[in-house]
Every structure is written in C-alpha cells, then in structure tokens.
Design a protein around this motif. Structure first.
Motif, PDB file in Angstrom:
ATOM      1  N   THR A  63       0.840  -1.193  -0.292  1.00 55.48           N
ATOM      2  CA  THR A  63       0.107   0.044   0.001  1.00 55.48           C
ATOM      3  C   THR A  63       0.801   1.306   0.096  1.00 55.48           C
ATOM      4  O   THR A  63       1.800   1.419   0.760  1.00 55.48           O
ATOM      5  CB  THR A  63      -1.060   0.118   1.310  1.00 55.48           C
TER       6      THR A  63
ATOM      7  N   ALA B 294       0.468   5.070   0.783  1.00 61.48           N
ATOM      8  CA  ALA B 294      -0.557   6.179   1.391  1.00 61.48           C
ATOM      9  C   ALA B 294      -0.428   7.330   0.633  1.00 61.48           C
ATOM     10  O   ALA B 294       0.368   7.760  -0.294  1.00 61.48           O
ATOM     11  CB  ALA B 294       0.046   6.412   2.792  1.00 61.48           C
TER      12      ALA B 294
ATOM     13  N   TRP C  71      -6.073   8.303   8.669  1.00 59.31           N
ATOM     14  CA  TRP C  71      -5.904   7.555   7.449  1.00 59.31           C
ATOM     15  C   TRP C  71      -5.668   5.914   7.854  1.00 59.31           C
ATOM     16  O   TRP C  71      -6.031   4.831   7.514  1.00 59.31           O
ATOM     17  CB  TRP C  71      -4.976   8.041   6.565  1.00 59.31           C
TER      18      TRP C  71
ATOM     19  N   HIS D 233      -7.541   2.776   7.620  1.00 61.74           N
ATOM     20  CA  HIS D 233      -6.831   1.646   6.509  1.00 61.74           C
ATOM     21  C   HIS D 233      -6.731   0.166   7.338  1.00 61.74           C
ATOM     22  O   HIS D 233      -6.957  -0.667   6.812  1.00 61.74           O
ATOM     23  CB  HIS D 233      -5.789   2.031   6.129  1.00 61.74           C
TER      24      HIS D 233
END
Ligand code: ARG
Length: 373
Positions: free
Chosen positions: A155, A157, A224, A228
């Motif tokens: 991932t 960000a 965030w 997530h």
C-alpha cells in the motif's frame, strides 16, 4: 485477520520477535537535509551559521557506510538475511506542481518511510519535501517481495501536496513558553488538512499499532491509518509525549523490547491518560538511563537528540543491538536478562538516526497476537 500464519515472505507484527530478514540503510549519495517549511536544520551550537546544502563530503559518507556495513555483518553472523537500498541520486532537485527543493536527503533510515504491518508493506506519505521520493531506493525490494508471495499486500499512502499551506511556519519561531503553553494541543509544523505521516512514528504490538502525533504525523495521518488498518483487524492507538516540543519518530521515546516491557524516555513521559492501556495490560515501563553522549556532544550536523542512545534494534525477544558506547544502557538491559550486542554507530547519527532508524524489518517470527486483551 488475513494471512496471519507467520509463513509469508513479508511477516512482521512487532518490534522484537526473532528477526529473519531486514533492510539496512546506506549512506551512498546522501545529501544535507535542506531548509524547508517542515524542517529547519541547524548547525549544533552555531544556530546562526547557514546549514550546508548538497552532497555530504565523501569521508563523512564513508565513515557512516563503514558502521552500516558492520551492522549488516553482525546481523548476517546471526543468520539474518540483510538487504540494501538501490543507488539513488539525492543531489537531484525536485520540482512538483506544488513545491521545489534544491536537493533530497538519503537512504540511511528506511524506518522513516517503510513499515511492515503483518503481511503488508506500507509506504508512508512522508512529511518533508526533500523526502517525497524516499521510497524509491526500496522499490526493487518491494517488487521482489510482492512478486514472490501472493499473500503480500503493498500500500502506498496518499501523497500530500507539501504545498506551503500544509505547513505552519510560525512553529519554528514559537518561544519556549509558547511551546509549553501549547504542549497539549499537538499542533506542530504541519497543519491538519492533508494526510501526513512518517512510518517511524509507529510502534507495532501485534494487532495493536501505537502512533505518535508529531511534527511528522498529523491527526489526518492517524485517521488514515485507523481507517486503513482497523478493517484489517488492527487497533490504532494515538499517543502523545507532551514534554517533547519537537516530536518526530517514536523510536527515541517509547521502545518496546519484548512482550510486557517498554523502554521509556525519562524526559518525555507518555500523556497520563494514555498510560492505562499499558499498565492495565501488565506492561512494565522502564526508564532508559541518561545517555553517555550529552546533547552538546552530538555530531555537529546531527538533528536528533542524545536519546538516539535508546534507538536499539531487537533481533529477538532476548537479544538487542545497542550503540557500543552506551554502557549504562547495556547494563540495564543485561540486568533485565537480555543478551546485548554492540556496534559503533555514532558516524550514522547525522544521517537521521541510530540502529532502529537505519533498518526496516521484512520478516520476523510470529503472528498477530493480541497483547492488550
Ligand atoms: N526525534 C528523535 C530525537 O531526536 C529522533 C528520532 C530518530 N528516529 C528515526 N526513525 N529517524 O530524539
């Protein structure tokens, strides 16, 4: 929680389980960190002197590399696979639609940008312009891991603009009384409008992730991370150390050493209402001893504090690597039952950190434990 059986190529759930594969940073191509709204580097004890720019001198780089290579050898002698960043030209200036910066920084501290959370690799947003592309020296490794095991997730960000409006420039000129007055407000040099975090503001405790609000991680960044990670079975806990007026990266402040034991910074106590999470789950908080090197004895271009002393790297729940001159810390750890390995590392300090900062663990034993039931 997906893939938590401990067998994936990328698998690391905490800061202390037995280490199997790790990335060690490199000083190749390193530059001085530029002055920018998120960073005001200063020559130690000569704050009025302009901070140098551009590439660091070859002999400074060579000395740091010697110590980084020595760390790599010690790790390999313990059977740990060591990987290194790819070459990168940090002397290149950057120009994006929102900012320009005269040069970039270095690949000494993978901890700041990359984090393994279970079987996932996350590239942090970063908080400073000169570090915007700092994931690049690690991408060849990320691709290799990601291609080699379908259980790995990767991932990136959301990248913030790092435009002027993302920063609060007055922060740098607040007098100490003003900082003291504001110490519970958690307002630093980044504003709250964009998602901002550095990976090194996190500690991993199995299914619990502790994140420090700081100059390098704002509340939107923590939001965030929560949104997530929590649907993936983690719990994200924001933490604060109100007496640290320039907080950045948690690994000189709050350092878990094994299940039930955290090394703490006596100058930076955890906010009172946040202590219960640990004490109610029988975790012991032990204060680090006074560092051997005082703040005024730190290397001239080093922007970190003397507490780099506690920036240790655990290679198992019973073995810790420390900087070789920090004898009081070696004694404390030995008394608590650890085997202490030591390496010289002071020439790395001016590149942003010590042993924990200069590494990024890819694989450790273990799975997603619930350590705060
Ligand atoms: N801000 C910390 C201190 O001065 C240094 C943190 C270094 N950590 C890192 N991951 N680069 O105490």
């Amino acid at each position: 929680m997906a893939n938590g059986d401990g067998t994936a190529v990328v698998n690391s759930w905490n800061e202390w389980d037995t280490l199997r594969e790790v990335v060690v940073g490199s000083a190749d191509g390193a530059c001085y960190e530029p002055t920018e709204p998120g960073n005001r580097p200063q020559v130690r004890d000569r704050p009025d002197e302009p901070f140098p720019t551009g590439p660091k001198p070859p002999e400074v780089i060579a000395k740091a590399n010697e110590e980084l290579d020595r760390l790599a050898e010690v790790l390999e002698s313990r059977g740990i696979v060591v990987r290194r960043p790819a070459p990168y030209d940090f002397s290149q200036p950057l120009r994006t639609p929102h900012f320009g910066v005269e040069n970039q920084y270095c690949a000494v501290c993978p901890r700041d940008v990359m984090i393994t959370v279970g079987n996932e690799i996350i590239e942090a947003t970063m908080s400073r312009r000169a570090r915007y592309f700092e994931y690049e020296p690690y991408r060849h490794l990320v691709y290799e891991y990601w291609e080699s095991d379908p259980r790995i997730s990767w991932t990136v960000a959301p990248k913030p603009t790092m435009a002027s409006a993302m920063y609060r420039e007055e922060f740098w000129t607040w007098p100490l009384e003003e900082r003291h007055r504001r110490m519970h407000q958690s307002e630093f040099c980044v504003t709250q409008d964009e998602v901002v975090f550095d990976a090194a503001d996190m500690n991993r405790f199995g299914r619990d992730i502790v994140v420090q609000e700081s100059m390098t991680t704002n509340r939107a960044g923590i939001r965030w991370l929560k949104r997530h990670l929590e649907p993936r079975g983690f719990r994200v806990h924001p933490v604060h150390f109100p007496l640290d007026y320039f907080p950045s990266h948690i690994d000189c402040t709050f350092v878990p050493l094994r299940t039930g034991l955290i090394l703490t910074n006596p100058d930076r106590p955890l906010r009172e209402d946040e202590v219960a999470l640990f004490t109610e789950n029988d975790w012991k908080l032990v204060e680090a001893p006074e560092p051997v090197l005082s703040n005024s004895e730190m290397p001239t271009h080093c922007q970190s504090s003397k507490w780099l002393s506690m920036n240790v790297l655990s290679i198992s729940p019973t073995t810790v690597i420390c900087e070789e001159q920090e004898a009081p810390l070696h004694d404390l750890l030995t008394d608590m039952g650890f085997e202490v390995l030591t390496v010289p590392f002071r020439n790395v300090f001016e590149f942003g950190g010590s042993l924990h900062c200069a590494t990024w663990d890819i694989r450790r034993d273990g799975t997603a434990e619930d350590l705060f039931p």
